[in-house]
Design a protein around this motif. Structure first.
Motif, mmCIF file in Angstrom:
data_model
loop_
_atom_site.group_PDB
_atom_site.id
_atom_site.type_symbol
_atom_site.label_atom_id
_atom_site.label_comp_id
_atom_site.label_asym_id
_atom_site.label_seq_id
_atom_site.Cartn_x
_atom_site.Cartn_y
_atom_site.Cartn_z
ATOM 1 N N PHE A 163 53.213 -86.463 23.418
ATOM 2 C CA PHE A 163 53.535 -85.967 24.757
ATOM 3 C C PHE A 163 55.040 -85.743 24.905
ATOM 4 N N LYS A 164 55.812 -86.654 24.307
ATOM 5 C CA LYS A 164 57.266 -86.494 24.332
ATOM 6 C C LYS A 164 57.683 -85.261 23.535
ATOM 7 N N ALA A 165 57.002 -85.043 22.418
ATOM 8 C CA ALA A 165 57.311 -83.876 21.578
ATOM 9 C C ALA A 165 57.052 -82.575 22.329
ATOM 10 N N GLN A 166 55.990 -82.560 23.150
ATOM 11 C CA GLN A 166 55.637 -81.340 23.880
ATOM 12 C C GLN A 166 56.729 -80.894 24.850
ATOM 13 N N LYS A 167 57.563 -81.824 25.295
ATOM 14 C CA LYS A 167 58.628 -81.456 26.224
ATOM 15 C C LYS A 167 59.676 -80.565 25.560
ATOM 16 N N THR A 168 59.812 -80.745 24.263
ATOM 17 C CA THR A 168 60.806 -79.961 23.516
ATOM 18 C C THR A 168 60.163 -78.824 22.742
ATOM 19 N N HIS A 169 58.991 -79.069 22.205
ATOM 20 C CA HIS A 169 58.328 -78.096 21.328
ATOM 21 C C HIS A 169 57.053 -77.596 21.996
ATOM 22 N N LYS A 170 57.162 -76.434 22.604
ATOM 23 C CA LYS A 170 56.030 -75.863 23.342
ATOM 24 C C LYS A 170 55.111 -75.080 22.410
ATOM 25 N N ASN A 171 53.801 -75.147 22.700
ATOM 26 C CA ASN A 171 52.791 -74.333 21.992
ATOM 27 C C ASN A 171 52.839 -74.513 20.477
ATOM 28 N N PHE A 172 52.833 -75.744 20.036
ATOM 29 C CA PHE A 172 52.781 -76.048 18.608
ATOM 30 C C PHE A 172 51.374 -76.507 18.250
ATOM 31 N N ALA A 173 50.740 -75.760 17.350
ATOM 32 C CA ALA A 173 49.375 -76.109 16.948
ATOM 33 C C ALA A 173 49.335 -77.493 16.305
ATOM 34 N N GLU A 174 50.400 -77.848 15.549
ATOM 35 C CA GLU A 174 50.429 -79.147 14.885
ATOM 36 C C GLU A 174 50.320 -80.301 15.885
ATOM 37 N N ILE A 175 50.915 -80.109 17.057
ATOM 38 C CA ILE A 175 50.840 -81.144 18.097
ATOM 39 C C ILE A 175 49.450 -81.183 18.709
ATOM 40 N N GLU A 176 48.921 -80.020 19.029
ATOM 41 C CA GLU A 176 47.622 -79.961 19.723
ATOM 42 C C GLU A 176 46.480 -80.492 18.850
ATOM 43 N N TYR A 177 46.470 -80.167 17.565
ATOM 44 C CA TYR A 177 45.415 -80.673 16.673
ATOM 45 C C TYR A 177 45.478 -82.199 16.579
ATOM 46 N N ARG A 178 46.695 -82.731 16.532
ATOM 47 C CA ARG A 178 46.826 -84.194 16.462
ATOM 48 C C ARG A 178 46.364 -84.855 17.768
ATOM 49 N N LEU A 179 46.739 -84.253 18.903
ATOM 50 C CA LEU A 179 46.282 -84.795 20.177
ATOM 51 C C LEU A 179 44.762 -84.747 20.283
ATOM 52 N N ALA A 180 44.176 -83.663 19.788
ATOM 53 C CA ALA A 180 42.715 -83.543 19.810
ATOM 54 C C ALA A 180 42.083 -84.672 19.001
ATOM 55 N N GLY A 181 42.586 -84.865 17.778
ATOM 56 C CA GLY A 181 42.037 -85.911 16.921
ATOM 57 C C GLY A 181 42.192 -87.292 17.524
ATOM 58 N N LEU A 182 43.377 -87.563 18.100
ATOM 59 C CA LEU A 182 43.635 -88.880 18.682
ATOM 60 C C LEU A 182 42.734 -89.156 19.890
#
Length: 456
Positions: free
Chosen positions: A384-403
Motif C-alpha cells: 500500500f505504501k508502494a502504491q503511493k509512489t508507484h501507480k499502476n504497477f502490475a507487480e504490486i497488484e498481483y502481489r496484493l491479489a495473492g496476499l
C-alpha cells in the motif's frame, strides 16, 4: 644576514639599527612564512627607528587586517592616504578590508583605483581576479588572470585560475583553444599540457587527452598528476594493462595512496584477474581503513563469485563507515537473501526505505521476504505504501491479489487481480511463481481463462 642579526637582537634584548629596506625585507619574510608574531615585533621596532615610513605603516595595516583589527587598519589607512593620496598600496589595503568585510564590489572599485597608480599591474590584476571569483563573475575573473599570464607566461597560479574559470563557465572548447595557443608559445610547460588533457578528458576526447598527458610526463618524468590522469584516460580507452603500469609509476614516485590501489584493482577486475584485484583492494583498505569504496568493491567481487560469507563480512565493514548509504543496505539484503537470513534481509530493505530509497525493487523485495516469513499483513502494508509512489504497477497488484487470497479476503483478492490483469495480463505468471496455491484456485483459473478469451 639581516634576519640573523634581527633574531640575535631578540634573543639578547639588545637594540640594533636597521635601515628601512632591511626592516621591510625582514617583515615581508615573516609574513610570507606565516610568522606573524615576529613580523609584528619587526614592525614595532621598525616604526620606533623610522616613525615616518609610509611603507612600514602599510605593513602595520596588513598586520591589523590579519588580526581582524579593521577599525585600527582603517584609521591608519586614512592617515597614510592623506600623506600619499596616489599610493597604490593604500587602495590595495582598502580593498583587502572591503573584501574581508564581504563587500567585494567596493573592493573592486579600490583595486581599479590602485591600477591607475601602479606600474606593477600584475599583482592588482591577480587581486581583481580573486574578487571577481568571490562574486562568481568568472568571465571578468578569467580576463584579469589572463592579463597576468600575458606579462609572465610562467605564472602557473594564474594559468590554473584561467582554466578554473573556463571550467566553471563550462566553456571547455574555449579552454582547449586557449591552452593550445598557450603551449604554442610555451611548449615545455607540463602544467599546460596536463590542463589541456583534462579538458579533452571532460569532452570524452580520450585520444587527444592521452596525447596531452604524454607530453606532460615527457616534459616532467616525475609529474605524478600527469601519470594519474594518463592512467585514467587509458582506462577509458580500455587499455587496462597500460593504465596499471602508469598507476604503478605513481607508487614509485610518491607514497602509496588508497585511491591508486583501488584504481589498479578495478583495472585488474576488468581484465578478469580477480585475485590481483582482491589483492589491491585489500591494500587500499589497509592503507585507508575508512575507505568504504574499497570495502564495497571487495563485497561486490566476492558476491559475484558466489562467496556470500566473505561478501557479508566486507559489506558490514562498509556499513560501519557509511550506514546512511542505501546502496550498501541493498547489497546487504541481497547477500542475506543468498544466505537465507531472511529476517536480516528485511532489516536491510527497511533501512533502504528509511533512507528514502523508494525504488520499486525495494518494495517488491521487502514484500516477498515478509511473505516468505508469513508476515502477510505487514507485506500488504508495504505494498500500500508502494502504491503511493508507484501507480499502476502490475507487480504490486498481483502481489496484493495473492496476499488477500492467502488472508481469506477473496473479494479484495479478485479486485486486485482484475486490476493487475488490466495493466499487464501476461505478467500473471507472477501469481504462479509467488502464490502457486492461489494461482491454482478454480475461481482464479476461470477468471484468467475468461479474461484471455475476452482479449482474443
Amino acid at each position: 644576514m639581516s634576519l640573523t642579526k634581527f633574531e640575535s637582537m631578540l634573543k639578547t634584548n639588545s637594540v640594533y639599527f636597521f635601515d628601512l629596506v632591511e626592516f621591510e625585507e625582514i617583515i615581508v619574510h615573516y609574513l610570507d612564512v606565516g610568522k606573524h608574531s615576529l613580523a609584528k615585533k619587526a614592525v614595532k621596532l621598525g616604526l620606533d627607528q623610522h616613525p615616518q615610513s609610509v611603507d612600514l605603516k602599510l605593513l602595520q595595516v596588513e598586520l591589523y587586517i590579519f588580526e581582524n583589527k579593521i577599525d585600527k587598519a582603517s584609521v591608519l589607512l586614512r592617515k597614510i592616504e592623506y600623506l600619499e593620496p596616489n599610493n597604490e598600496e593604500v587602495f590595495i589595503q582598502k580593498a583587502a578590508i572591503s573584501s574581508k568585510s564581504g563587500n567585494h564590489k567596493e573592493a573592486l572599485m579600490n583595486l581599479e583605483k590602485a591600477l591607475t597608480f601602479t606600474d606593477d599591474k600584475v599583482d592588482v590584476w591577480s587581486l581583481l581576479g580573486m574578487e571577481y571569483l568571490y562574486l562568481d563573475n568568472f568571465e571578468n575573473a578569467r580576463v584579469n588572470f589572463a592579463k597576468c599570464l600575458e606579462v609572465d607566461y610562467e605564472d602557473y597560479s594564474a594559468l590554473y585560475n584561467v582554466v578554473y574559470c573556463f571550467d566553471m563557465e563550462k566553456k571547455h572548447e574555449a579552454a582547449i583553444n586557449y591552452l593550445n595557443n598557450y603551449v604554442d608559445i610555451n611548449p615545455y610547460c607540463e602544467v599546460a599540457w596536463h590542463q589541456l588533457g583534462r579538458q579533452y578528458f571532460i569532452l570524452e576526447q580520450f585520444k587527444e587527452a592521452l596525447s596531452s598527458f604524454d607530453y606532460a610526463v615527457l616534459i616532467d618524468e616525475s609529474f605524478i598528476g600527469g601519470y594519474l590522469e594518463k592512467a585514467k584516460t587509458l582506462e577509458e580507452l580500455k587499455r587496462y594493462k597500460e593504465a596499471i603500469d602508469n598507476y604503478l609509476i605513481t607508487l614509485e614516485l610518491d607514497d602509496p595512496t588508497a585511491f591508486t590501489y583501488v584504481r589498479i584493482g578495478e583495472c585488474y577486475e576488468r581484465l578478469k584477474k580477480y585475485e590481483a584485484a582482491i589483492s589491491y583492494y585489500k591494500k587500499a583498505v589497509h592503507e585507508d581503513p575508512l575507505l568504504d569504496r574499497g570495502w564495497i568493491l571487495l563485497t561486490n567481487l566476492y558476491y559475484n563469485e558466489g562467496n556470500y560469507q566473505k561478501a557479508s563480512y566486507y559489506i558490514s565493514k562498509a556499513l560501519k563507515i557509511d550506514e546512511g548509504n542505501s546502496l550498501y543496505w541493498r547489497r546487504y539484503s541481497e547477500i542475506k537473501v543468498k544466505l537465507h537470513f531472511f529476517e536480516e534481509a528485511v532489516i536491510g530493505f527497511e533501512k533502504c526505505l528509511a533512507l528514502k530509497d523508494d525504488a520499486i525493487e525495494i518494495y517488491l523485495a521487502l514484500t516477498d521476504m515478509l511473505s516468505f516469513l508469513g508476515d502477510f499483513n505487514d507485506a500488504v502494508l508495504v505494498l500500500f505504501k508502494a502504491q503511493k509512489t508507484h501507480k499502476n504497477f502490475a507487480e504490486i497488484e498481483y502481489r496484493l491479489a495473492g496476499l488477500f487470497f492467502v488472508l481469506d479476503k477473496e473479494n479484495y483478492g479478485f479486485s486486485h487481480l482484475i486490476a493487475a490483469l488490466k495493466i499487464d495480463f501476461d505478467s500473471n505468471v507472477l501469481l504462479k511463481e509467488l502464490y502457486p496455491i492461489v494461482y491454482e484456485n478454480e475461481k482464479v483459473q476461470k477468471l484468467l481463462t475468461d479474461y484471455k478469451k475476452a482479449l482474443e
